[in-house]
Scaffold this active site. Sequence first.
Site, PDB file in Angstrom:
ATOM      1  N   ASP A  13       0.817  -1.225   0.000  1.00 49.35           N
ATOM      2  CA  ASP A  13       0.000   0.000   0.000  1.00 49.35           C
ATOM      3  C   ASP A  13       0.846   1.269   0.000  1.00 49.35           C
ATOM      4  OD1 ASP A  13      -2.412  -1.590   0.338  1.00 49.35           O
ATOM      5  OD2 ASP A  13      -1.770  -1.848   2.417  1.00 49.35           O
ATOM      6  N   LYS A  16       2.605   2.336  -5.147  1.00 48.54           N
ATOM      7  CA  LYS A  16       3.378   1.913  -6.320  1.00 48.54           C
ATOM      8  C   LYS A  16       2.650   2.218  -7.627  1.00 48.54           C
ATOM      9  CE  LYS A  16       3.483  -2.188  -4.512  1.00 48.54           C
ATOM     10  NZ  LYS A  16       3.007  -1.868  -3.148  1.00 48.54           N
ATOM     11  N   LYS A  18       0.620   4.589  -8.526  1.00 51.46           N
ATOM     12  CA  LYS A  18       0.738   5.981  -8.965  1.00 51.46           C
ATOM     13  C   LYS A  18       2.104   6.245  -9.585  1.00 51.46           C
ATOM     14  CE  LYS A  18       1.347  10.693  -7.408  1.00 51.46           C
ATOM     15  NZ  LYS A  18       1.205  11.746  -6.398  1.00 51.46           N
ATOM     16  N   ASN A  38      -4.806  -9.893  -5.147  1.00 51.07           N
ATOM     17  CA  ASN A  38      -4.698  -9.355  -3.787  1.00 51.07           C
ATOM     18  C   ASN A  38      -4.054  -7.971  -3.800  1.00 51.07           C
ATOM     19  OD1 ASN A  38      -2.260 -10.490  -4.633  1.00 51.07           O
ATOM     20  ND2 ASN A  38      -1.652 -11.163  -2.600  1.00 51.07           N
ATOM     21  N   GLY A  40      -3.770  -4.013  -4.990  1.00 54.11           N
ATOM     22  CA  GLY A  40      -4.683  -2.933  -5.343  1.00 54.11           C
ATOM     23  C   GLY A  40      -3.887  -1.680  -5.631  1.00 54.11           C
ATOM     24  N   HIS A  41      -3.554  -1.448  -6.892  1.00 51.00           N
ATOM     25  CA  HIS A  41      -2.736  -0.297  -7.272  1.00 51.00           C
ATOM     26  C   HIS A  41      -3.650   0.836  -7.738  1.00 51.00           C
ATOM     27  CE1 HIS A  41       1.120  -2.890  -7.941  1.00 51.00           C
ATOM     28  NE2 HIS A  41       0.600  -2.989  -6.738  1.00 51.00           N
ATOM     29  N   THR A 129      -6.438 -11.981   2.021  1.00 50.96           N
ATOM     30  CA  THR A 129      -7.470 -11.259   1.264  1.00 50.96           C
ATOM     31  C   THR A 129      -8.542 -12.208   0.745  1.00 50.96           C
ATOM     32  OG1 THR A 129      -6.194 -11.477  -0.775  1.00 50.96           O
ATOM     33  CG2 THR A 129      -5.849  -9.464   0.535  1.00 50.96           C
ATOM     34  N   GLN A 223       2.341  -5.769  -3.445  1.00 56.83           N
ATOM     35  CA  GLN A 223       2.552  -5.888  -1.999  1.00 56.83           C
ATOM     36  C   GLN A 223       3.820  -5.120  -1.583  1.00 56.83           C
ATOM     37  OE1 GLN A 223       1.770  -9.234  -3.676  1.00 56.83           O
ATOM     38  NE2 GLN A 223      -0.269  -8.407  -3.466  1.00 56.83           N
ATOM     39  N   ALA A 298      -7.368  -0.896  -0.929  1.00 59.98           N
ATOM     40  CA  ALA A 298      -7.963  -0.744  -2.264  1.00 59.98           C
ATOM     41  C   ALA A 298      -8.603  -2.040  -2.736  1.00 59.98           C
ATOM     42  CB  ALA A 298      -6.892  -0.296  -3.265  1.00 59.98           C
ATOM     43  N   ARG A 302     -10.544  -2.906   3.907  1.00 53.56           N
ATOM     44  CA  ARG A 302     -10.245  -2.968   5.341  1.00 53.56           C
ATOM     45  C   ARG A 302      -9.442  -1.743   5.772  1.00 53.56           C
ATOM     46  NH1 ARG A 302      -7.464  -8.800   5.951  1.00 53.56           N
ATOM     47  NH2 ARG A 302      -6.363  -7.987   4.131  1.00 53.56           N
ATOM     48  N   LYS A 330       2.866  10.186   0.312  1.00 52.11           N
ATOM     49  CA  LYS A 330       1.917  10.637   1.335  1.00 52.11           C
ATOM     50  C   LYS A 330       2.528  11.525   2.420  1.00 52.11           C
ATOM     51  CE  LYS A 330      -1.905   7.522   0.828  1.00 52.11           C
ATOM     52  NZ  LYS A 330      -2.962   6.777   1.517  1.00 52.11           N
ATOM     53  N   SER A 411       5.797  12.469  -3.331  1.00 55.15           N
ATOM     54  CA  SER A 411       4.386  12.593  -3.694  1.00 55.15           C
ATOM     55  C   SER A 411       3.685  13.449  -2.651  1.00 55.15           C
ATOM     56  CB  SER A 411       3.733  11.215  -3.759  1.00 55.15           C
ATOM     57  OG  SER A 411       2.336  11.336  -3.948  1.00 55.15           O
ATOM     58  N   GLY A 413       0.249  14.253  -2.943  1.00 57.37           N
ATOM     59  CA  GLY A 413      -1.183  14.097  -3.158  1.00 57.37           C
ATOM     60  C   GLY A 413      -1.441  12.898  -4.039  1.00 57.37           C
TER      61      GLY A 413
END
Length: 423
Positions: A13, A16, A18, A38, A40-41, A129, A223, A298, A302, A330, A411, A413
Amino acid sequence: MAVDVLLGLQWGDEGKGKIVDVLTKEYDIIARFQGGPNAGHTLEFEGKKHVLHTIPSGVFHRDVLNVVGNGVVIDPVIFKGELDKLIAQEPDVLKRLKISRKAHLILPTHRLLDAASESAKGKKKIGSTLKGIGPTYMDKTGRNGLRVGDIQLDNFLELYDQLVTKHKQLLSGYAGFEYNLDELEPTWFAAIEYLRSLDIIDSEPYFHTNLAAGKTILAEGAQGTLLDIDFGSYPFVTSSNTTCAGACTGMGIAPNTIKNVYGIFKAYCTRVGSGPFPTELFDTTGETIQANGREFGATTGRPRRCGWLDLPALKYAININGVTELMMMKADVLSGIGNLKICTAYKYNGEIIDHLPYKLQDDLIEPIFTEVPGWDEDLMQMTSEDEFPETFNSYIAFIEKEVGVPITLVSVGPDRAQTILRK
């Protein structure tokens, strides 16, 4: 030419998707080398949010080819659903997507086994997941798995039935676990027919040929390093090699073809599901970070556990992967938090150490923090490194000094435009 690798350095998470999207314009080919649905990019641009699970994150760039490598495991139903959504926005997306014959297939019974196994663990759940990833990799290493290339064989149904018979025997060992395979199979076989219509290739010679022709390739990991089956916080890990070495086995490329290794990390730490987390916050600060960072999975939705940046873990990940450049994500989430803490060492079994120990047990390990000034300025409005507040520059400099690798991208945003390259 060489292959560059981009991967996560924490528990996944990290953002990656972006960064792959941001860097794609520099490459001819983007290749996923491990994991499956599993992952979520998340990508955001032009006011829209896109979440990719199996398809490489360069898919929105029309002049770039995207390859699902042999190290990936594919659920045909999820894969078709993902493509259906993409095609609605990008009608020509199939022209720039290729799938390795050696990628393994996730069967409906793999998902059932995943659910049965996780349910049986009770309080000792690993936080799966429930996508069937673990059982699929178990069949791969057990030499029982089905691969994408098998769907092109005349005896595919026979191979499928053999594996499902084995799975049913395993499922019978879970007392009280009920399922209806007849409800799942029609959709799965329809997706298999769809998969047959796609561009299925022998991916290793494809990569070799393109490298020899001078093409540029970016290998995209899923991951994070601390979820690696060998080097992560075992047993609370995924089932594949999420590290740089995984790019070699997940694409069929030689180690000496790898040049740059881009390591992605958040300015703090998060983790989804169970497992040790030395710097986890259980107070209002952790709740604020979770809310500001929209820290929800994503793939599963959860909530992510949040904590301070962990430098011993980050250095460990850097060394395992041979990271040449760091990319911080972030940082904007920490604006207005107040003074920040950074874990610089652990007290482990009464001894001060600065590396990740064998066993990350809460009763054995205590993080040692250094407190640093935070910043109140809204980083999301900034477009240049020259606008960074001095306290944020100090935060970056502190990390670079501790880990010995430059932070070349920040990054500020979620949108692809909110990305600042450092001088």
